[in-house]
Design a protein around this motif. Sequence first.
Motif, PDB file in Angstrom:
ATOM      1  N   ALA A 142       0.828  -1.207   0.000  1.00  0.00           N
ATOM      2  CA  ALA A 142       0.000   0.000   0.000  1.00  0.00           C
ATOM      3  C   ALA A 142       0.866   1.262   0.000  1.00  0.00           C
ATOM      4  O   ALA A 142       0.546   2.251  -0.679  1.00  0.00           O
ATOM      5  CB  ALA A 142      -0.937   0.002   1.203  1.00  0.00           C
ATOM      6  N   THR A 143       1.973   1.246   0.724  1.00  0.00           N
ATOM      7  CA  THR A 143       2.880   2.391   0.782  1.00  0.00           C
ATOM      8  C   THR A 143       3.550   2.601  -0.567  1.00  0.00           C
ATOM      9  O   THR A 143       3.655   3.742  -1.044  1.00  0.00           O
ATOM     10  CB  THR A 143       3.947   2.178   1.873  1.00  0.00           C
ATOM     11  OG1 THR A 143       3.293   1.934   3.110  1.00  0.00           O
ATOM     12  CG2 THR A 143       4.850   3.382   2.003  1.00  0.00           C
ATOM     13  N   LEU A 144       3.997   1.537  -1.183  1.00  0.00           N
ATOM     14  CA  LEU A 144       4.633   1.641  -2.495  1.00  0.00           C
ATOM     15  C   LEU A 144       3.653   2.152  -3.549  1.00  0.00           C
ATOM     16  O   LEU A 144       4.004   3.012  -4.363  1.00  0.00           O
ATOM     17  CB  LEU A 144       5.198   0.284  -2.915  1.00  0.00           C
ATOM     18  CG  LEU A 144       6.429  -0.183  -2.153  1.00  0.00           C
ATOM     19  CD1 LEU A 144       6.699  -1.660  -2.420  1.00  0.00           C
ATOM     20  CD2 LEU A 144       7.639   0.648  -2.533  1.00  0.00           C
ATOM     21  N   VAL A 145       2.435   1.628  -3.542  1.00  0.00           N
ATOM     22  CA  VAL A 145       1.429   2.063  -4.514  1.00  0.00           C
ATOM     23  C   VAL A 145       1.116   3.544  -4.327  1.00  0.00           C
ATOM     24  O   VAL A 145       1.050   4.307  -5.304  1.00  0.00           O
ATOM     25  CB  VAL A 145       0.149   1.208  -4.420  1.00  0.00           C
ATOM     26  CG1 VAL A 145      -0.987   1.810  -5.230  1.00  0.00           C
ATOM     27  CG2 VAL A 145       0.431  -0.212  -4.887  1.00  0.00           C
ATOM     28  N   LEU A 146       0.965   3.986  -3.087  1.00  0.00           N
ATOM     29  CA  LEU A 146       0.686   5.396  -2.826  1.00  0.00           C
ATOM     30  C   LEU A 146       1.847   6.265  -3.305  1.00  0.00           C
ATOM     31  O   LEU A 146       1.634   7.281  -3.973  1.00  0.00           O
ATOM     32  CB  LEU A 146       0.423   5.616  -1.339  1.00  0.00           C
ATOM     33  CG  LEU A 146       0.002   7.026  -0.939  1.00  0.00           C
ATOM     34  CD1 LEU A 146      -1.297   7.431  -1.625  1.00  0.00           C
ATOM     35  CD2 LEU A 146      -0.150   7.108   0.577  1.00  0.00           C
ATOM     36  N   HIS A 147       3.059   5.873  -3.014  1.00  0.00           N
ATOM     37  CA  HIS A 147       4.237   6.655  -3.402  1.00  0.00           C
ATOM     38  C   HIS A 147       4.443   6.673  -4.914  1.00  0.00           C
ATOM     39  O   HIS A 147       4.701   7.720  -5.495  1.00  0.00           O
ATOM     40  CB  HIS A 147       5.488   6.089  -2.713  1.00  0.00           C
ATOM     41  CG  HIS A 147       6.746   6.776  -3.104  1.00  0.00           C
ATOM     42  ND1 HIS A 147       7.114   7.998  -2.591  1.00  0.00           N
ATOM     43  CD2 HIS A 147       7.733   6.421  -3.973  1.00  0.00           C
ATOM     44  CE1 HIS A 147       8.270   8.368  -3.118  1.00  0.00           C
ATOM     45  NE2 HIS A 147       8.660   7.420  -3.957  1.00  0.00           N
TER      46      HIS A 147
END
Length: 117
Positions: free
Chosen positions: A64-69
């Motif tokens: 989720a963090t990678l997708v948001l970034h």
Amino acid sequence: MAAAYHETFAARVIAAPQIEKWAHYARFERRVFGADLVKGLNCTFELARGVPYHRLPLRSLKLATLVLHLFGEAIDKSFQKADWGHRPLSAEELDYAAWDPEWSYRVHQRVHPLVRA
């Protein structure tokens, strides 16, 4: 259902080295399906771990963090710890199951060049 899984899906997809597959924390898939069976599985978490911090400045490498970034999109991971053994799966669970490897693939496509740079 279990027999159909082992005779078709596992043999034709999971064990097929020519079919590339993407998962975040692929160790989980290897544990569930069996490390000796899984072939052609790419782990986006391990890939992201190989990127220097100055190229991927994130403290967390959760999907989720990678997708948001990388994409500016928030994804719902609420089904991550759902009971996947029940049937039939809900429409929301099926949607989650379809998008999780899709996001892993997209992250792989964006992160892979950062490793080589």
